[in-house]
Enzyme design. Sequence first.
Site: not given
Length: 466
Positions: A327, A410
């Site tokens: 995030e 990611d």
Amino acid sequence: AMALPGELWAELPAERRIFCSVLLFSWAVYLWEAFLAHRQRRVYRTTTHVPEELGQIMDSETFEKSRLYQLDKSTFSFWSGLYSEVEGTMILLCGGIPFLWKLSGQISDRAGFGSEYEIVQSLVFLLLATLFSAVTGLPWSLYNTFVIEEKHGFNQQTLGFFFKDAIKKFVVTQCILLPVTSLLLYIIKIGGDYFFIYAWLFTLVVSLVLVTIYADYIAPLFDKFIPLPEGELKQQIETMAKSIDFPLTKVYVVEGSKRSSHSNAYFYGFFKNKRIVLFDTLLEDYSALNKEPAEGEDGENEETKSKTKNKKQGCKNEEVLAVLGHELGHWKLGHTVKNIIISQMNSFLCFFLFAVLIGQKELFAAFGFYDTQPTLIGLMIIFQFIFSPYNEVLSFCLTVLSRRFEFQADAFAKELGKAKDLYSALIKLNKDNLGFPVSDWIFSMWHYSHPPLLERLQALKDAKQE
């Protein structure tokens, strides 16, 4: 000689052509979506065994549960989609919009506001329209929550909670929607030739204000937010935030488990004032589903307990940190800012085109407004109907962009050394949320704003081996 369809089309008055084009496009989109969903349902029906490459990731029981859950959801969305398409078509064909506008005029007339009070009439119209859609959407929402989500063990709400929630949502929406709309209409009315610039600036300010106050003032009306207690997890989150210069001020845990057992995490806030919000369902230590009810507590807890007794839910601290690393990657890589810029450029373009088109009387006539051209109706016709082809294309492009951003976030978590933990967290979250890891390629390309699980795991796996 018989007239050809093209000739007949050319002979139609402009307003009929506009009306027919809007209807045809709406049905074309619906049929395309239905075709994609049909392809995806075929995948749910035929993939009954865990594919080889998923052997390590999913046990056959979870695989079967998620397959049935997604199949139920897809069938439900087929019927609800068909209903709303038919409802929308009937409203257009039967002149529902001019009828509601006339009714709003009569109501505001009775309240002592004559036809010169267009903004008052617009607000009555909005109130009636949102009330209509809330009432017609209620049976679908009830079925989704108390049949589908309940059957698959996600629903944690009682009927009373559901209705209280729905009424609260409606009231809060009106408290925001009505004042904002009245100001927007006023700005368009007095803005002169450059009203579109002022209207755009106004909506920009409103969206920034809403983002700022949402988590502090609006979300707590529906869910309980508690600061994450001092301890190892909080320390680790603060250390990670500091390591990438994320200006973290607070970490909250939200009681999402009262509503549903789906899990999530997000951050919000501007400039030097960022907060992180974790759903209790994401945290192994906080998830209500993992707790044994205290002795002597009421029977409702017994019910929840029996529903979820075999379910260990949520992620370990290292995995929670990996999810947060992902995030925070969105923030560090500027994804949040890029999304805001794209949405504001789009908003400006739409207001500019609205300014160009608002003078076209045929647009109003196409939807049954022959004598009046109310601003609110103009906004509705142009933004909802005329722009729909553009909106479809934009939405597809944003989905593609979003998938790119997810891979980048990611990769960011990977650089923080969290590849292994993110790998296991994604598997756990997929299991907790009963995500189905096999998808039809066109369906996935069109709909998935997040890359399919296998692709994300593959990218992380390469990192783990490195």
